[in-house]
Design a protein around this motif. Structure first.
Motif, PDB file in Angstrom:
ATOM      1  N   LEU A 190      -9.435  -6.486  -7.266  1.00  0.00           N
ATOM      2  CA  LEU A 190      -7.998  -6.663  -7.012  1.00  0.00           C
ATOM      3  C   LEU A 190      -7.203  -5.480  -7.558  1.00  0.00           C
ATOM      4  O   LEU A 190      -6.267  -5.011  -6.907  1.00  0.00           O
ATOM      5  CB  LEU A 190      -7.510  -7.977  -7.624  1.00  0.00           C
ATOM      6  N   ASP A 191      -7.576  -4.989  -8.745  1.00  0.00           N
ATOM      7  CA  ASP A 191      -6.923  -3.789  -9.289  1.00  0.00           C
ATOM      8  C   ASP A 191      -7.116  -2.600  -8.362  1.00  0.00           C
ATOM      9  O   ASP A 191      -6.188  -1.818  -8.134  1.00  0.00           O
ATOM     10  CB  ASP A 191      -7.483  -3.439 -10.670  1.00  0.00           C
ATOM     11  N   ALA A 192      -8.329  -2.450  -7.845  1.00  0.00           N
ATOM     12  CA  ALA A 192      -8.627  -1.321  -6.959  1.00  0.00           C
ATOM     13  C   ALA A 192      -7.769  -1.367  -5.705  1.00  0.00           C
ATOM     14  O   ALA A 192      -7.261  -0.342  -5.252  1.00  0.00           O
ATOM     15  CB  ALA A 192     -10.108  -1.313  -6.603  1.00  0.00           C
ATOM     16  N   VAL A 193      -7.585  -2.547  -5.148  1.00  0.00           N
ATOM     17  CA  VAL A 193      -6.769  -2.690  -3.937  1.00  0.00           C
ATOM     18  C   VAL A 193      -5.304  -2.405  -4.235  1.00  0.00           C
ATOM     19  O   VAL A 193      -4.616  -1.761  -3.445  1.00  0.00           O
ATOM     20  CB  VAL A 193      -6.929  -4.115  -3.340  1.00  0.00           C
ATOM     21  N   GLN A 194      -4.828  -2.870  -5.388  1.00  0.00           N
ATOM     22  CA  GLN A 194      -3.415  -2.710  -5.720  1.00  0.00           C
ATOM     23  C   GLN A 194      -3.064  -1.303  -6.192  1.00  0.00           C
ATOM     24  O   GLN A 194      -1.952  -0.840  -5.978  1.00  0.00           O
ATOM     25  CB  GLN A 194      -3.010  -3.728  -6.785  1.00  0.00           C
ATOM     26  N   LYS A 195      -4.006  -0.610  -6.833  1.00  0.00           N
ATOM     27  CA  LYS A 195      -3.687   0.670  -7.454  1.00  0.00           C
ATOM     28  C   LYS A 195      -4.240   1.885  -6.721  1.00  0.00           C
ATOM     29  O   LYS A 195      -3.952   3.014  -7.103  1.00  0.00           O
ATOM     30  CB  LYS A 195      -4.186   0.673  -8.899  1.00  0.00           C
ATOM     31  N   THR A 196      -5.044   1.666  -5.688  1.00  0.00           N
ATOM     32  CA  THR A 196      -5.601   2.783  -4.928  1.00  0.00           C
ATOM     33  C   THR A 196      -5.470   2.507  -3.441  1.00  0.00           C
ATOM     34  O   THR A 196      -5.131   1.402  -3.037  1.00  0.00           O
ATOM     35  CB  THR A 196      -7.103   3.017  -5.248  1.00  0.00           C
ATOM     36  N   ASP A 197      -5.762   3.514  -2.650  1.00  0.00           N
ATOM     37  CA  ASP A 197      -5.795   3.348  -1.198  1.00  0.00           C
ATOM     38  C   ASP A 197      -7.227   3.216  -0.687  1.00  0.00           C
ATOM     39  O   ASP A 197      -7.465   3.219   0.519  1.00  0.00           O
ATOM     40  CB  ASP A 197      -5.139   4.548  -0.510  1.00  0.00           C
ATOM     41  N   ALA A 198      -8.174   3.106  -1.597  1.00  0.00           N
ATOM     42  CA  ALA A 198      -9.587   3.052  -1.216  1.00  0.00           C
ATOM     43  C   ALA A 198      -9.929   1.752  -0.507  1.00  0.00           C
ATOM     44  O   ALA A 198      -9.316   0.710  -0.741  1.00  0.00           O
ATOM     45  CB  ALA A 198     -10.466   3.184  -2.460  1.00  0.00           C
ATOM     46  N   GLY A 199     -10.945   1.824   0.350  1.00  0.00           N
ATOM     47  CA  GLY A 199     -11.537   0.621   0.900  1.00  0.00           C
ATOM     48  C   GLY A 199     -12.410   0.019  -0.189  1.00  0.00           C
ATOM     49  O   GLY A 199     -13.177   0.735  -0.834  1.00  0.00           O
ATOM     50  N   CYS A 245     -10.756   0.996   7.118  1.00  0.00           N
ATOM     51  CA  CYS A 245      -9.537   0.356   6.609  1.00  0.00           C
ATOM     52  C   CYS A 245      -8.709   1.340   5.795  1.00  0.00           C
ATOM     53  O   CYS A 245      -7.485   1.361   5.896  1.00  0.00           O
ATOM     54  CB  CYS A 245      -9.888  -0.856   5.750  1.00  0.00           C
ATOM     55  N   ARG A 246      -9.374   2.173   5.021  1.00  0.00           N
ATOM     56  CA  ARG A 246      -8.670   3.176   4.224  1.00  0.00           C
ATOM     57  C   ARG A 246      -7.959   4.175   5.128  1.00  0.00           C
ATOM     58  O   ARG A 246      -6.807   4.528   4.893  1.00  0.00           O
ATOM     59  CB  ARG A 246      -9.646   3.914   3.308  1.00  0.00           C
ATOM     60  N   HIS A 247      -8.633   4.618   6.179  1.00  0.00           N
ATOM     61  CA  HIS A 247      -8.020   5.582   7.106  1.00  0.00           C
ATOM     62  C   HIS A 247      -6.828   4.955   7.819  1.00  0.00           C
ATOM     63  O   HIS A 247      -5.800   5.617   8.020  1.00  0.00           O
ATOM     64  CB  HIS A 247      -9.039   6.095   8.112  1.00  0.00           C
ATOM     65  N   ARG A 248      -6.961   3.707   8.189  1.00  0.00           N
ATOM     66  CA  ARG A 248      -5.861   3.003   8.850  1.00  0.00           C
ATOM     67  C   ARG A 248      -4.661   2.895   7.908  1.00  0.00           C
ATOM     68  O   ARG A 248      -3.521   3.135   8.299  1.00  0.00           O
ATOM     69  CB  ARG A 248      -6.323   1.620   9.293  1.00  0.00           C
ATOM     70  N   LEU A 249      -4.927   2.545   6.651  1.00  0.00           N
ATOM     71  CA  LEU A 249      -3.868   2.437   5.663  1.00  0.00           C
ATOM     72  C   LEU A 249      -3.192   3.792   5.445  1.00  0.00           C
ATOM     73  O   LEU A 249      -1.968   3.886   5.364  1.00  0.00           O
ATOM     74  CB  LEU A 249      -4.427   1.916   4.334  1.00  0.00           C
ATOM     75  N   GLU A 250      -3.973   4.846   5.389  1.00  0.00           N
ATOM     76  CA  GLU A 250      -3.429   6.187   5.210  1.00  0.00           C
ATOM     77  C   GLU A 250      -2.517   6.566   6.387  1.00  0.00           C
ATOM     78  O   GLU A 250      -1.433   7.118   6.197  1.00  0.00           O
ATOM     79  CB  GLU A 250      -4.573   7.199   5.093  1.00  0.00           C
ATOM     80  N   TYR A 251      -2.960   6.252   7.600  1.00  0.00           N
ATOM     81  CA  TYR A 251      -2.133   6.528   8.779  1.00  0.00           C
ATOM     82  C   TYR A 251      -0.816   5.751   8.701  1.00  0.00           C
ATOM     83  O   TYR A 251       0.264   6.301   8.969  1.00  0.00           O
ATOM     84  CB  TYR A 251      -2.893   6.161  10.058  1.00  0.00           C
ATOM     85  N   LEU A 252      -0.889   4.478   8.334  1.00  0.00           N
ATOM     86  CA  LEU A 252       0.323   3.662   8.253  1.00  0.00           C
ATOM     87  C   LEU A 252       1.265   4.162   7.170  1.00  0.00           C
ATOM     88  O   LEU A 252       2.488   4.151   7.357  1.00  0.00           O
ATOM     89  CB  LEU A 252      -0.048   2.187   8.011  1.00  0.00           C
TER      90      LEU A 252
END
Length: 188
Positions: free
Chosen positions: A66-75, A119-126
């Motif tokens: 959960l920390d990784a999802v909230q604090k990074t853009d990583a998959g 998912c990471r690439h999609r998030l980066e694009y958004l």
């Protein structure tokens, strides 16, 4: 070069995960044995993919995911035995963590990592699109403020103020926001 972080305490598991992730182009993954060390590494560098092999010596690992999802853009991929994976899946997937239950095959693992990377690439694009739209809105506000100044101080109509900014921008080959900024500076 894509970067991966693996939080896993087992030597055999680490070798297995590193071998399979290297097949996807993550040639030198960072491997740590605890949640605390993983958090420190996440603060130092950006990772494309973070893999958490539960349990870790200092925590189970779901908090780390959960920390990784909230604090990074990583998959983020969370690996746990089937009972724990089933229990955690609904809660973690709600936040975008991919949960894979152990045991799994190399193909399943690689596919899950590929999905996490996508998912990471999609998030980066958004995020880039969001930044672009914020800039555009800021420019529109700037132009609107300049129009208001032209209306109030020079007695222009809204259409005249708009035309003046547009024509000046075209004639001087500058952005409308630059022209608006100049108008605001002149009138202050």
């Amino acid at each position: 070069m894509p970067a991966a972080l693996i939080a896993s305490a087992g030597i055999q598991s680490n070798e297995y995960l590193a071998r399979h992730i290297s097949e996807l182009g993550y040639l030198h993954p960072s491997i740590v044995a605890s949640g605390g060390e993983a958090r420190r590494r996440m603060g130092e560098r950006d990772y494309d993919v973070i893999i958490i092999n539960a349990p870790l010596p200092d925590e189970f690992g779901h908090e780390l995911s959960l920390d990784a999802v909230q604090k990074t853009d990583a998959g983020v991929v969370f690996l746990a035995k089937s009972g724990a994976a089933s229990e955690m899946a609904d809660r973690l997937q709600e936040y975008g963590v991919l949960v894979l239950s152990k045991p799994f095959t190399g193909v399943q693992f690689r596919q899950t990592v590929q999905i996490a990377a996508a998912c990471r690439h999609r998030l980066e694009y958004l995020r880039q699109e969001n930044d672009r739209l914020r800039d555009k809105i800021a420019q529109m506000r700037l132009v609107d403020r300049a129009k208001c100044v032209l209306i109030e101080k020079r007695g222009c109509t809204e259409a005249e103020a708009h035309r003046l900014i547009e024509k000046t921008a075209m004639d001087t080959r500058r952005d409308r926001a630059d022209v608006a900024r100049e108008i605001l500076e002149e009138e202050e």
